[in-house]
Write a protein that holds these residues in place. Structure first.
Motif, PDB file in Angstrom:
ATOM      1  N   ASN A  87       0.867  -1.345  -0.073  1.00 45.15           N
ATOM      2  CA  ASN A  87       0.021   0.013  -0.028  1.00 45.15           C
ATOM      3  C   ASN A  87       0.791   1.223  -0.127  1.00 45.15           C
ATOM      4  O   ASN A  87       0.289   2.350  -0.419  1.00 45.15           O
ATOM      5  CB  ASN A  87      -1.034  -0.106   1.165  1.00 45.15           C
ATOM      6  N   ILE A 140      -1.479  -2.308  -4.352  1.00 49.01           N
ATOM      7  CA  ILE A 140      -2.321  -0.948  -4.678  1.00 49.01           C
ATOM      8  C   ILE A 140      -1.634  -0.220  -5.745  1.00 49.01           C
ATOM      9  O   ILE A 140      -0.887   0.367  -5.718  1.00 49.01           O
ATOM     10  CB  ILE A 140      -2.472  -0.358  -3.272  1.00 49.01           C
ATOM     11  N   LEU A 183      -5.159  -4.139  -7.339  1.00 48.57           N
ATOM     12  CA  LEU A 183      -6.426  -3.208  -7.339  1.00 48.57           C
ATOM     13  C   LEU A 183      -6.161  -1.660  -7.931  1.00 48.57           C
ATOM     14  O   LEU A 183      -5.317  -1.144  -7.165  1.00 48.57           O
ATOM     15  CB  LEU A 183      -7.119  -2.985  -5.764  1.00 48.57           C
ATOM     16  N   LEU A 185      -7.110   1.566  -8.217  1.00 47.69           N
ATOM     17  CA  LEU A 185      -8.095   2.683  -7.502  1.00 47.69           C
ATOM     18  C   LEU A 185      -8.189   3.936  -8.053  1.00 47.69           C
ATOM     19  O   LEU A 185      -7.339   4.431  -8.751  1.00 47.69           O
ATOM     20  CB  LEU A 185      -7.908   2.633  -5.795  1.00 47.69           C
ATOM     21  N   VAL A 226     -12.514  -0.809  -0.321  1.00 49.59           N
ATOM     22  CA  VAL A 226     -11.327  -1.359  -0.792  1.00 49.59           C
ATOM     23  C   VAL A 226     -10.671  -2.353   0.516  1.00 49.59           C
ATOM     24  O   VAL A 226     -10.066  -3.373  -0.037  1.00 49.59           O
ATOM     25  CB  VAL A 226     -10.122  -0.392  -0.868  1.00 49.59           C
ATOM     26  N   TYR A 229     -12.783  -5.581  -0.392  1.00 51.50           N
ATOM     27  CA  TYR A 229     -12.411  -6.146  -1.475  1.00 51.50           C
ATOM     28  C   TYR A 229     -10.692  -6.980  -1.024  1.00 51.50           C
ATOM     29  O   TYR A 229     -10.693  -8.010  -1.425  1.00 51.50           O
ATOM     30  CB  TYR A 229     -11.909  -5.280  -2.636  1.00 51.50           C
ATOM     31  N   CYS A 230     -10.064  -6.260  -0.403  1.00 48.35           N
ATOM     32  CA  CYS A 230      -8.685  -6.872  -0.193  1.00 48.35           C
ATOM     33  C   CYS A 230      -9.177  -8.068   0.720  1.00 48.35           C
ATOM     34  O   CYS A 230      -8.460  -9.225   0.433  1.00 48.35           O
ATOM     35  CB  CYS A 230      -7.825  -5.993   0.779  1.00 48.35           C
TER      36      CYS A 230
END
Length: 256
Positions: A87, A140, A183, A185, A226, A229-230
């Protein structure tokens, strides 16, 4: 059975939301951040509710020794590592390639690309040697991973390269029970815009804004969504099928 999750850059914003969701689900969580004050604040906040199930570490994802110490600490504390969420990231100042300094280019690429490389490499070594072997890596990314004109040159390049790293990792390690996905974003209410305090290339920023529907608060992707979803992607029945996926998760902004 509780999993052990490592989230980088997680003393605030999206990283903290992801870490908190896994803690609330009963998992063990390790977080790192470069800011010791923020780390101390999170440790104090979680001490009562999640005692014994989390570890906080000051660490620099761009430093190989720091990263290895982080992975080793996670495995030592909880016996294994199951999930890495890359992240940690920084924004540029919307500079086009002709206007960005070499120093800023290097800094953005170092955190956003070299950081995930170092943490992924160290995590895979841990995934391979533990019993049972295996693990999940979630990178991410950003809409800038696939849309080159949504940020400055450095951020776009770093996030596009992260997609390539994701797919390459998934391709080689998938049959070893190590799965990797990203992901991508859209806009969020996070502290990544702190970078703008150091200057914003206004002409580039205005051109990017003019090229798309303006971003408004209601278009913001909720941090909690989010995080959920993780959690979904780390489900042992989902991770193998999601391997190599780079999922656009942007509340349809910019519009498809």
């Amino acid at each position: 059975m509780a999993k052990t999750i490592l989230v980088t850059g997680a003393a605030g914003g999206l990283g903290k939301a992801i870490a908190t969701a896994f803690l609330a689900a009963g998992d063990n969580v390790v977080i790192c951040d470069v800011n010791p004050q923020r780390i101390a604040s999170v440790e104090e906040e979680w001490a009562k509710s999640y005692a014994g199930r989390f570890l906080t570490k000051q660490a620099d994802v761009t430093d190989e020794t720091s990263v290895q110490g982080l992975i080793d600490a996670a495995a030592s504390q909880f016996g294994r590592l199951d999930v890495l969420v890359n992240n940690a990231g920084i924004m540029d100042g919307f500079e086009p390639v002709g206007a960005i300094s070499k120093e800023k280019w290097d800094r953005v690429l170092n955190v956003n690309l070299n950081g995930p490389f170092l943490t992924t490499r160290a995590a895979i070594a841990q995934f391979e040697k533990q019993e049972p072997a295996g693990g999940v890596i979630i990178n991410i990314g950003s809409i800038a991973s696939i849309h080159g004109f949504k940020s400055g040159a450095a951020y776009a390049a770093s996030k596009a390269a992260l997609v390539a790293l994701t797919k390459n990792t998934a391709g080689y390690y998938g049959d070893k029970g190590i799965y990797c996905m990203a992901l991508l974003l859209g806009g969020m209410d996070t502290n990544i815009t702190d970078a703008f305090a150091h200057g914003l290339h206004m002409e580039m920023f205005q051109k990017v804004q003019a090229s798309q529907t303006p971003f408004t608060p209601e278009r913001s992707v909720p941090l909690e969504s989010v995080a959920k979803y993780c959690q979904f992607l780390t489900d042992p029945e989902i991770a193998p099928s999601a391997n190599g996926s780079c999922i656009l998760f942007n509340k349809n902004w910019p519009e498809a």
